[in-house]
Design a protein around this motif. Structure first.
Motif, mmCIF file in Angstrom:
data_model
loop_
_atom_site.group_PDB
_atom_site.id
_atom_site.type_symbol
_atom_site.label_atom_id
_atom_site.label_comp_id
_atom_site.label_asym_id
_atom_site.label_seq_id
_atom_site.Cartn_x
_atom_site.Cartn_y
_atom_site.Cartn_z
ATOM 1 N N ARG A 159 0.821 -1.205 0.000
ATOM 2 C CA ARG A 159 0.000 0.000 0.000
ATOM 3 C C ARG A 159 0.858 1.259 0.000
ATOM 4 O O ARG A 159 1.957 1.293 0.556
ATOM 5 C CB ARG A 159 -0.937 0.004 1.200
ATOM 6 N N ASN A 160 0.304 2.280 -0.623
ATOM 7 C CA ASN A 160 0.920 3.604 -0.641
ATOM 8 C C ASN A 160 0.481 4.330 0.627
ATOM 9 O O ASN A 160 -0.662 4.761 0.741
ATOM 10 C CB ASN A 160 0.470 4.369 -1.895
ATOM 11 N N LYS A 161 1.386 4.445 1.573
ATOM 12 C CA LYS A 161 1.025 5.002 2.875
ATOM 13 C C LYS A 161 0.633 6.476 2.777
ATOM 14 O O LYS A 161 -0.246 6.936 3.513
ATOM 15 C CB LYS A 161 2.188 4.827 3.853
ATOM 16 N N GLU A 162 1.279 7.217 1.883
ATOM 17 C CA GLU A 162 0.967 8.645 1.753
ATOM 18 C C GLU A 162 -0.453 8.856 1.243
ATOM 19 O O GLU A 162 -1.199 9.695 1.773
ATOM 20 C CB GLU A 162 1.975 9.325 0.814
ATOM 21 N N ILE A 163 -0.845 8.099 0.222
ATOM 22 C CA ILE A 163 -2.207 8.230 -0.298
ATOM 23 C C ILE A 163 -3.213 7.758 0.739
ATOM 24 O O ILE A 163 -4.272 8.367 0.935
ATOM 25 C CB ILE A 163 -2.364 7.464 -1.620
ATOM 26 N N GLY A 164 -2.885 6.674 1.425
ATOM 27 C CA GLY A 164 -3.779 6.190 2.474
ATOM 28 C C GLY A 164 -4.003 7.221 3.553
ATOM 29 O O GLY A 164 -5.138 7.417 4.021
ATOM 30 N N GLU A 165 -2.943 7.902 3.957
ATOM 31 C CA GLU A 165 -3.073 8.921 4.995
ATOM 32 C C GLU A 165 -3.863 10.123 4.488
ATOM 33 O O GLU A 165 -4.665 10.715 5.220
ATOM 34 C CB GLU A 165 -1.688 9.361 5.466
ATOM 35 N N LEU A 166 -3.657 10.505 3.227
ATOM 36 C CA LEU A 166 -4.416 11.613 2.648
ATOM 37 C C LEU A 166 -5.913 11.309 2.667
ATOM 38 O O LEU A 166 -6.731 12.156 3.057
ATOM 39 C CB LEU A 166 -3.955 11.870 1.214
ATOM 40 N N ILE A 167 -6.282 10.095 2.264
ATOM 41 C CA ILE A 167 -7.698 9.722 2.245
ATOM 42 C C ILE A 167 -8.259 9.669 3.660
ATOM 43 O O ILE A 167 -9.387 10.103 3.916
ATOM 44 C CB ILE A 167 -7.881 8.371 1.521
ATOM 45 N N ARG A 168 -7.471 9.177 4.588
ATOM 46 C CA ARG A 168 -7.928 9.120 5.986
ATOM 47 C C ARG A 168 -8.180 10.523 6.528
ATOM 48 O O ARG A 168 -9.191 10.780 7.194
ATOM 49 C CB ARG A 168 -6.891 8.401 6.846
ATOM 50 N N GLN A 169 -7.276 11.438 6.243
ATOM 51 C CA GLN A 169 -7.424 12.806 6.749
ATOM 52 C C GLN A 169 -8.566 13.545 6.045
ATOM 53 O O GLN A 169 -9.287 14.322 6.669
ATOM 54 C CB GLN A 169 -6.113 13.577 6.557
ATOM 55 N N VAL A 206 -12.785 9.620 -5.320
ATOM 56 C CA VAL A 206 -13.481 9.552 -4.033
ATOM 57 C C VAL A 206 -14.161 10.902 -3.836
ATOM 58 O O VAL A 206 -13.528 11.944 -4.017
ATOM 59 C CB VAL A 206 -12.510 9.284 -2.867
ATOM 60 N N TYR A 207 -15.438 10.886 -3.490
ATOM 61 C CA TYR A 207 -16.130 12.155 -3.278
ATOM 62 C C TYR A 207 -17.291 11.963 -2.315
ATOM 63 O O TYR A 207 -17.781 10.844 -2.116
ATOM 64 C CB TYR A 207 -16.620 12.760 -4.600
ATOM 65 N N THR A 208 -17.705 13.029 -1.721
ATOM 66 C CA THR A 208 -18.854 13.015 -0.809
ATOM 67 C C THR A 208 -19.824 14.107 -1.222
ATOM 68 O O THR A 208 -19.462 15.070 -1.907
ATOM 69 C CB THR A 208 -18.419 13.251 0.649
ATOM 70 N N TYR A 209 -21.064 13.933 -0.798
ATOM 71 C CA TYR A 209 -22.070 14.972 -0.999
ATOM 72 C C TYR A 209 -23.080 14.853 0.127
ATOM 73 O O TYR A 209 -23.245 13.774 0.715
ATOM 74 C CB TYR A 209 -22.730 14.891 -2.375
ATOM 75 N N PRO A 210 -23.750 15.940 0.486
ATOM 76 C CA PRO A 210 -24.662 15.915 1.641
ATOM 77 C C PRO A 210 -25.782 14.912 1.459
ATOM 78 O O PRO A 210 -26.391 14.814 0.386
ATOM 79 C CB PRO A 210 -25.200 17.350 1.699
#
Length: 332
Positions: A159-169, A206-210
């Motif tokens: 796994r790419n730890k940097e991308i994983g951390e970005l998504i987590r944050q 990855v995206y979110t919406y209300p």
């Protein structure tokens, strides 16, 4: 040795005997979704072989070119040990009067790792063909699950730890994105990540919406696609002003509910194209209602692989994306 029943089997439950051998194994050979069938020529060229080829060569759904679920090769029993005993996927077909009924046994990591070897036995060629006709679809699923689990394990190991951390944050969940993927665009409530190859592009957004923007938090396909189009238009095409969109030309989509790591998702498969240019391919969208944050969360994967000279089937790419999605864990 452990006996287990696979819950997705149809009709009378079919019981497999699964054997895992201890010790360190050599690395298995072969490409993902390749299968070697070990069978005498007469059996392989008869009804049983026809049935096996038919079930494994069934076309992969929802990709924009015909491809079989597995690439199948055959080898006679005499050449098995010397040639393919270490292959990742092996199917052994046997008939004889010593077998009182048709049955099959699944063995893992016998000669290499990871490896799945299934042996199907039957009293006669006709009974073997009948057995494969009844349970062939379930047998295909067994190999597909094995391949999926290998891809998931690889994604988690590399796994790419940097991308994983970005998504987590940014989004508050964990996902194992393999090495080689790069962040292409990071905006408010939206992230585009892809793995670019000379003849293909594999990526996801990855995206979110209300949740309040969706009537009664309805995750029906129409609402999912409307949200998808609003999000992926941020993915640019090759020419000025072009952008990704859901294809209307294909005229079909596939939708189902599934559970990943304890969370319900709505899966929608379809096709994408580029407005203002000539590109397209399959997409797979996972959408869930995140009650803790009162939002809809979507992970949307796509594949672009137009070259007939590409030696990697499109099915492999879209399944790589699905395997990444299988690693998602969202805290409640």
């Amino acid at each position: 040795m452990k006996t287990f029943t696979l819950t997705w089997l149809t009709a009378a439950a079919l019981v497999f005997t699964a054997c895992r051998s201890g010790g360190v194994k050599v690395t298995s050979t072969g490409k993902p979704y390749e299968l070697f069938v070990v069978a005498p020529a007469a059996l392989w060229q008869g009804p049983a072989g026809d049935t096996a080829r038919a079930v494994f060569a069934d076309e992969v759904e929802m990709i924009n070119q015909p491809e079989p679920r597995f690439t199948v090769y055959s080898v006679p029993p005499a050449g098995y040990k010397a040639t393919v005993s270490r292959h990742r996927n092996i199917l052994v077909l046997k008939t004889g009067s010593q077998y009182s009924k048709s049955d099959m046994t699944a063995s893992y990591d016998v000669n290499s790792a990871p490896q799945l070897e299934v042996t199907v036995t039957a009293p006669s060629a006709d009974s073997l063909a009948a057995f494969l006709h009844t349970y062939g679809g379930d047998l295909v699923k067994l190999y597909e699950i094995a391949e999926r689990d290998r891809l998931v394990a690889r994604a988690e190991k590399f796994r790419n730890k940097e991308i994983g951390e970005l998504i987590r944050q940014k989004f508050g969940f964990d996902i194992s994105v393999p090495q080689g993927y790069r962040v292409r665009l990071d905006t408010t409530n939206f992230l585009w990540i892809s793995f670019e190859l000379p003849l293909a592009s594999i990526g996801f957004t990855v995206y979110t919406y209300p949740a309040d923007s969706v009537p009664a938090r309805n995750d029906a396909a129409g609402n999912i696609i409307a949200a998808r189009n609003a999000a992926v238009m941020q993915v640019p095409g090759p020419s000025d002003g072009s952008y990704m969109a859901t294809s209307s030309a294909a005229g079909m989509m596939d939708q189902k509910a599934l559970t990943v790591n304890g969370r319900r998702w709505n899966q929608v498969r379809g096709f994408w194209d580029v407005k203002g240019d000539f590109m397209g391919g399959p997409f797979i969208n996972y959408t869930t209602y995140d009650q803790a944050r009162n939002r809809m969360l979507a992970i949307d994967g796509y594949v672009y692989s137009p070259s007939p000279n590409n030696n990697v089937p499109m099915r492999d790419y879209i399944r790589q994306v699905e395997a990444i999605f299988m690693t998602v864990r969202i805290p409640e």
